[in-house]
Enzyme design. Structure first.
Site, PDB file in Angstrom:
ATOM      1  N   GLY A 127      -5.317  -5.587  -9.344  1.00  0.00           N
ATOM      2  CA  GLY A 127      -5.760  -4.855  -8.166  1.00  0.00           C
ATOM      3  C   GLY A 127      -5.456  -5.488  -6.830  1.00  0.00           C
ATOM      4  O   GLY A 127      -6.165  -5.234  -5.851  1.00  0.00           O
ATOM      5  N   ASN A 158      -2.936  -4.696  -4.960  1.00  0.00           N
ATOM      6  CA  ASN A 158      -2.559  -3.579  -4.076  1.00  0.00           C
ATOM      7  C   ASN A 158      -3.800  -2.809  -3.626  1.00  0.00           C
ATOM      8  O   ASN A 158      -3.888  -2.388  -2.476  1.00  0.00           O
ATOM      9  CB  ASN A 158      -1.567  -2.642  -4.774  1.00  0.00           C
ATOM     10  N   ARG A 207      -5.720  11.691 -27.836  1.00  0.00           N
ATOM     11  CA  ARG A 207      -5.204  11.534 -26.462  1.00  0.00           C
ATOM     12  C   ARG A 207      -5.607  12.706 -25.565  1.00  0.00           C
ATOM     13  O   ARG A 207      -5.856  12.550 -24.379  1.00  0.00           O
ATOM     14  CB  ARG A 207      -3.669  11.402 -26.500  1.00  0.00           C
ATOM     15  N   ILE A 225       0.028   6.793 -18.532  1.00  0.00           N
ATOM     16  CA  ILE A 225       0.949   7.936 -18.418  1.00  0.00           C
ATOM     17  C   ILE A 225       0.085   9.134 -18.057  1.00  0.00           C
ATOM     18  O   ILE A 225      -0.790   9.542 -18.834  1.00  0.00           O
ATOM     19  CB  ILE A 225       1.734   8.153 -19.722  1.00  0.00           C
ATOM     20  N   HIS A 261       6.210   1.072  -6.662  1.00  0.00           N
ATOM     21  CA  HIS A 261       7.073   0.493  -7.701  1.00  0.00           C
ATOM     22  C   HIS A 261       7.731  -0.773  -7.145  1.00  0.00           C
ATOM     23  O   HIS A 261       8.277  -0.752  -6.031  1.00  0.00           O
ATOM     24  CB  HIS A 261       8.150   1.500  -8.134  1.00  0.00           C
ATOM     25  N   GLU A 272       6.879  14.780 -12.612  1.00  0.00           N
ATOM     26  CA  GLU A 272       6.781  14.707 -14.075  1.00  0.00           C
ATOM     27  C   GLU A 272       7.606  13.555 -14.657  1.00  0.00           C
ATOM     28  O   GLU A 272       7.368  13.116 -15.768  1.00  0.00           O
ATOM     29  CB  GLU A 272       7.234  16.023 -14.733  1.00  0.00           C
ATOM     30  N   ALA A 315       6.317  -6.976   0.636  1.00  0.00           N
ATOM     31  CA  ALA A 315       6.580  -5.530   0.657  1.00  0.00           C
ATOM     32  C   ALA A 315       5.394  -4.685   0.176  1.00  0.00           C
ATOM     33  O   ALA A 315       4.878  -3.861   0.922  1.00  0.00           O
ATOM     34  CB  ALA A 315       7.824  -5.213  -0.166  1.00  0.00           C
ATOM     35  N   GLU A 316       4.938  -4.902  -1.051  1.00  0.00           N
ATOM     36  CA  GLU A 316       3.968  -3.962  -1.635  1.00  0.00           C
ATOM     37  C   GLU A 316       2.685  -3.848  -0.828  1.00  0.00           C
ATOM     38  O   GLU A 316       2.208  -2.743  -0.550  1.00  0.00           O
ATOM     39  CB  GLU A 316       3.611  -4.384  -3.062  1.00  0.00           C
TER      40      GLU A 316
HETATM   41  C1  GRF Z   1       2.494  -4.180  -8.815  1.00  0.00           C
HETATM   42  O1  GRF Z   1       3.637  -4.972  -8.957  1.00  0.00           O
HETATM   43  C2  GRF Z   1       2.894  -2.742  -8.624  1.00  0.00           C
HETATM   44  O2  GRF Z   1       4.085  -2.599  -7.929  1.00  0.00           O
HETATM   45  C3  GRF Z   1       3.065  -2.272 -10.020  1.00  0.00           C
HETATM   46  O3  GRF Z   1       2.049  -2.929 -10.760  1.00  0.00           O
HETATM   47  C4  GRF Z   1       1.673  -4.131 -10.094  1.00  0.00           C
HETATM   48  C5  GRF Z   1       0.212  -4.070  -9.858  1.00  0.00           C
HETATM   49  O4  GRF Z   1      -0.343  -5.207  -9.306  1.00  0.00           O
HETATM   50  N1  GRF Z   1       3.068  -0.833 -10.063  1.00  0.00           N
HETATM   51  P1  GRF Z   1      -1.840  -5.190  -8.777  1.00  0.00           P
HETATM   52  O5  GRF Z   1      -2.744  -4.708  -9.910  1.00  0.00           O
HETATM   53  O6  GRF Z   1      -1.925  -4.293  -7.584  1.00  0.00           O
HETATM   54  O7  GRF Z   1      -2.157  -6.623  -8.432  1.00  0.00           O
END
Ligand code: GRF
Length: 212
Positions: A12, A14, A66, A93, A110, A148, A180-181
């Site tokens: 977590g 992000n 599921r 998914i 991503h 999708e 970046a993220e």
């Molecule tokens: C990140 O690298 C994100 O780009 C990918 O999964 C990872 C998640 O990291 N989709 P976090 O849980 O936010 O630390």
């Protein structure tokens, strides 16, 4: 106020970046209404609790079927009537019905420059391992709408990050997150909250900010 549901599966960081930008006032008109995890006991849920945001777990292991998991996962979204769903390191998914119901309202981060190192199987360290194996000099992160397919939706924001001598997948993963993220995901949410993101002919157009 943009009502945002954040979906997580793990650490977590992000999610933390989003919570921090809400707390410091950078992200205006945004309310994180729920953090939804498919895994119990993950750090992302502690981060939500620390910020006073409700955490909810819907775990596939609790379901024999599921379809039953998908129903409850979707219900956990519908309950809070989100304007935007943010996949922040969420490995579920997504049920097809959820993608249909929230079309144009789901975004994902991503850790690569789409269309490089993306698609099925490119999660966790995989995009970074592939970037190092190919010897690219730049990688980065992409925020995109979810459709999708896997990582196929319209691209909202991208930022490049340098690959350096001696990088391991772990070192590169950390640099992509830091440079970046953690910047891009809150930024994309802010642009959406400001009504500046539009999809035209399958591409994202970001409106210029109004001149003062
Ligand atoms: C990140 O690298 C994100 O780009 C990918 O999964 C990872 C998640 O990291 N989709 P976090 O849980 O936010 O630390």
């Amino acid at each position: 106020m943009l009502r945002v549901l954040v979906m997580v599966s793990g650490g977590g960081t992000n999610l933390q970046a989003i919570l921090d930008r809400v707390a410091d006032g950078t992200l205006k008109n945004v309310q994180i209404v729920r953090v939804l995890s498919n895994n119990p006991g993950v750090k992302a849920l502690d981060r939500a609790a620390a910020a006073g945001v409700e955490g909810k777990v819907v775990c596939p292991k609790d379901y024999a079927d599921r379809a039953d998991f998908n129903r409850d996962w979707l219900a956990a979204c519908d309950e809070v009537a989100p304007d935007l769903i943010v996949l922040a390191g969420c490995l579920v998914i997504q049920p097809a019905e959820l993608i249909r119901r929230y079309a144009g309202k789901i975004i994902n981060i991503h850790p690569a420059l789409i269309p490089a190192f993306c698609g099925k199987g490119f999660y966790g360290l995989k995009p970074h391992e592939a970037a190092l194996a190919r010897g690219v000099k730049l990688t980065g992160a992409t925020v995109h709408f979810v459709d999708e397919g896997t990582d196929t939706g319209p691209i909202i924001l991208q930022k490049a990050v340098a690959v350096k001598n001696g990088d391991t997948p772990q070192i590169l993963q950390r640099r992509v997150m830091e440079e970046a993220e953690w910047e891009l995901l809150p930024q994309a949410i802010g642009l959406i909250a400001a009504g500046r993101v539009h999809i035209e002919n399958g591409h994202v157009i970001i409106e210029e900010e109004d001149a003062e």
